[in-house]
Write a protein that holds these residues in place. Structure first.
Motif, PDB file in Angstrom:
ATOM      1  N   GLU A 125       1.026  -1.239   0.030  1.00 12.86           N
ATOM      2  CA  GLU A 125       0.118   0.108  -0.006  1.00 12.86           C
ATOM      3  C   GLU A 125       0.921   1.370  -0.035  1.00 12.86           C
ATOM      4  N   GLU A 126       1.990   1.277   0.728  1.00 16.21           N
ATOM      5  CA  GLU A 126       2.531   2.428   1.081  1.00 16.21           C
ATOM      6  C   GLU A 126       3.864   2.906  -0.048  1.00 16.21           C
ATOM      7  N   THR A 127       4.314   1.493  -0.539  1.00 16.25           N
ATOM      8  CA  THR A 127       5.445   1.887  -1.644  1.00 16.25           C
ATOM      9  C   THR A 127       5.212   1.046  -2.974  1.00 16.25           C
ATOM     10  N   GLY A 128       4.090   0.373  -3.280  1.00 10.95           N
ATOM     11  CA  GLY A 128       4.032  -0.326  -4.382  1.00 10.95           C
ATOM     12  C   GLY A 128       4.940  -1.698  -4.335  1.00 10.95           C
ATOM     13  N   TYR A 129       5.730  -2.143  -3.490  1.00 13.06           N
ATOM     14  CA  TYR A 129       6.696  -3.037  -3.451  1.00 13.06           C
ATOM     15  C   TYR A 129       5.919  -4.091  -2.889  1.00 13.06           C
ATOM     16  N   THR A 130       6.014  -5.648  -3.382  1.00 13.42           N
ATOM     17  CA  THR A 130       5.529  -6.647  -2.712  1.00 13.42           C
ATOM     18  C   THR A 130       6.697  -7.847  -2.373  1.00 13.42           C
ATOM     19  N   GLY A 131       6.359  -8.811  -1.517  1.00 16.33           N
ATOM     20  CA  GLY A 131       7.402  -9.827  -1.049  1.00 16.33           C
ATOM     21  C   GLY A 131       6.764 -10.658   0.066  1.00 16.33           C
ATOM     22  N   GLN A 132       7.752 -11.559   0.244  1.00 15.15           N
ATOM     23  CA  GLN A 132       7.166 -12.453   1.301  1.00 15.15           C
ATOM     24  C   GLN A 132       8.003 -12.156   2.583  1.00 15.15           C
ATOM     25  N   GLY A 133       7.349 -11.921   3.805  1.00 14.10           N
ATOM     26  CA  GLY A 133       7.783 -11.471   4.969  1.00 14.10           C
ATOM     27  C   GLY A 133       7.899 -12.677   5.941  1.00 14.10           C
ATOM     28  N   ARG A 134       8.864 -12.367   6.904  1.00 11.15           N
ATOM     29  CA  ARG A 134       8.916 -13.044   8.040  1.00 11.15           C
ATOM     30  C   ARG A 134       9.441 -12.288   9.378  1.00 11.15           C
ATOM     31  N   LEU A 135       8.726 -12.679  10.439  1.00  7.68           N
ATOM     32  CA  LEU A 135       9.046 -12.091  11.788  1.00  7.68           C
ATOM     33  C   LEU A 135      10.506 -12.076  12.159  1.00  7.68           C
ATOM     34  N   ILE A 136      11.478 -11.135  12.413  1.00  3.29           N
ATOM     35  CA  ILE A 136      12.608 -11.305  12.953  1.00  3.29           C
ATOM     36  C   ILE A 136      12.844 -10.811  14.255  1.00  3.29           C
ATOM     37  N   GLY A 137      11.707 -10.103  14.988  1.00  2.94           N
ATOM     38  CA  GLY A 137      11.953  -9.298  16.013  1.00  2.94           C
ATOM     39  C   GLY A 137      10.821  -8.876  16.695  1.00  2.94           C
ATOM     40  N   THR A 138      10.955  -8.720  17.901  1.00  2.00           N
ATOM     41  CA  THR A 138       9.738  -7.848  18.740  1.00  2.00           C
ATOM     42  C   THR A 138      10.247  -7.079  19.824  1.00  2.00           C
ATOM     43  N   MET A 139       9.553  -5.977  20.248  1.00  2.00           N
ATOM     44  CA  MET A 139      10.064  -5.165  21.165  1.00  2.00           C
ATOM     45  C   MET A 139       8.777  -4.081  21.894  1.00  2.00           C
ATOM     46  N   MET A 140       9.253  -3.923  23.012  1.00  2.00           N
ATOM     47  CA  MET A 140       8.240  -3.077  23.843  1.00  2.00           C
ATOM     48  C   MET A 140       8.651  -1.700  23.614  1.00  2.00           C
ATOM     49  N   PRO A 141       7.993  -0.975  23.024  1.00  2.34           N
ATOM     50  CA  PRO A 141       8.656   0.541  23.071  1.00  2.34           C
ATOM     51  C   PRO A 141       8.850   1.304  24.386  1.00  2.34           C
ATOM     52  N   ASN A 142       7.919   1.136  25.316  1.00  3.19           N
ATOM     53  CA  ASN A 142       8.234   1.668  26.370  1.00  3.19           C
ATOM     54  C   ASN A 142       7.194   0.752  27.498  1.00  3.19           C
ATOM     55  N   PRO A 143       7.943  -0.184  28.238  1.00  4.12           N
ATOM     56  CA  PRO A 143       7.359  -1.023  28.989  1.00  4.12           C
ATOM     57  C   PRO A 143       6.900  -0.407  30.282  1.00  4.12           C
ATOM     58  N   ALA A 144       7.515   0.651  30.791  1.00  4.16           N
ATOM     59  CA  ALA A 144       7.226   1.161  32.103  1.00  4.16           C
ATOM     60  C   ALA A 144       5.883   1.651  32.089  1.00  4.16           C
ATOM     61  N   ILE A 145       5.193   2.179  30.906  1.00  6.46           N
ATOM     62  CA  ILE A 145       4.060   2.762  30.820  1.00  6.46           C
ATOM     63  C   ILE A 145       3.090   2.223  29.964  1.00  6.46           C
ATOM     64  N   GLN A 146       3.397   1.384  29.107  1.00  9.66           N
ATOM     65  CA  GLN A 146       2.707   0.881  28.093  1.00  9.66           C
ATOM     66  C   GLN A 146       2.954  -0.740  27.935  1.00  9.66           C
ATOM     67  N   THR A 147       1.934  -1.302  27.385  1.00  9.26           N
ATOM     68  CA  THR A 147       1.884  -2.788  27.207  1.00  9.26           C
ATOM     69  C   THR A 147       1.882  -3.055  25.759  1.00  9.26           C
ATOM     70  N   ASN A 148       1.994  -2.093  25.009  1.00 13.84           N
ATOM     71  CA  ASN A 148       2.068  -2.355  23.474  1.00 13.84           C
ATOM     72  C   ASN A 148       3.311  -2.983  22.979  1.00 13.84           C
ATOM     73  N   ARG A 149       3.427  -3.623  21.622  1.00 14.06           N
ATOM     74  CA  ARG A 149       4.739  -4.306  21.268  1.00 14.06           C
ATOM     75  C   ARG A 149       4.752  -3.777  19.859  1.00 14.06           C
ATOM     76  N   CYS A 150       5.958  -3.783  19.336  1.00 11.85           N
ATOM     77  CA  CYS A 150       6.364  -3.481  17.929  1.00 11.85           C
ATOM     78  C   CYS A 150       6.953  -4.603  17.241  1.00 11.85           C
ATOM     79  N   TYR A 151       6.699  -4.958  16.156  1.00 16.76           N
ATOM     80  CA  TYR A 151       6.949  -6.199  15.717  1.00 16.76           C
ATOM     81  C   TYR A 151       8.074  -5.875  14.274  1.00 16.76           C
ATOM     82  N   THR A 152       9.228  -6.442  14.171  1.00 19.53           N
ATOM     83  CA  THR A 152       9.933  -6.445  13.002  1.00 19.53           C
ATOM     84  C   THR A 152       9.612  -7.521  12.102  1.00 19.53           C
ATOM     85  N   VAL A 153       9.188  -6.917  10.843  1.00 20.09           N
ATOM     86  CA  VAL A 153       9.357  -7.970   9.679  1.00 20.09           C
ATOM     87  C   VAL A 153       9.953  -7.895   8.439  1.00 20.09           C
TER      88      VAL A 153
END
Length: 93
Positions: free
Chosen positions: A11-39
């Motif tokens: 949608e954003e770039t017009g590029y396509t491909g097959q992804g795989r999850l390589i990491g996850t992180m918690m941007p600010n675990p002291a005050i938030q419970t959200n996660r950021c995933y790296t594909v």
């Protein structure tokens, strides 16, 4: 997460491909419970069919690994989540 990343890349770039999850992180675990995933999406193909939302202005810029490192060193790239995702990629090599 992987399907969402593939969909957003197209949608954003017009590029396509097959992804795989390589990491996850918690941007600010002291005050938030959200996660950021790296594909990682390798061997992409430009379909020329990007479709950003009406309010979005997006320019796709392709950089070499050395150009990315330079952008981080000189402060052109400052988003901590982006830089951490790049480190997660480096750990995959």
């Amino acid at each position: 997460m992987v399907l969402a990343a593939e969909r957003e890349l197209l949608e954003e770039t017009g590029y396509t491909g097959q992804g795989r999850l390589i990491g996850t992180m918690m941007p600010n675990p002291a005050i938030q419970t959200n996660r950021c995933y790296t594909v990682l999406i390798e061997e992409t193909v430009n379909t020329g069919q990007d479709s950003p939302d009406d309010f979005e202005e997006i320019e796709t810029i392709l950089l070499s690994s050395e150009e990315v490192k330079h952008a981080i060193r000189c402060g052109e790239m400052q988003n901590a989540l982006h830089i951490t995702s790049l480190y997660q990629y480096e750990l995959q090599l």
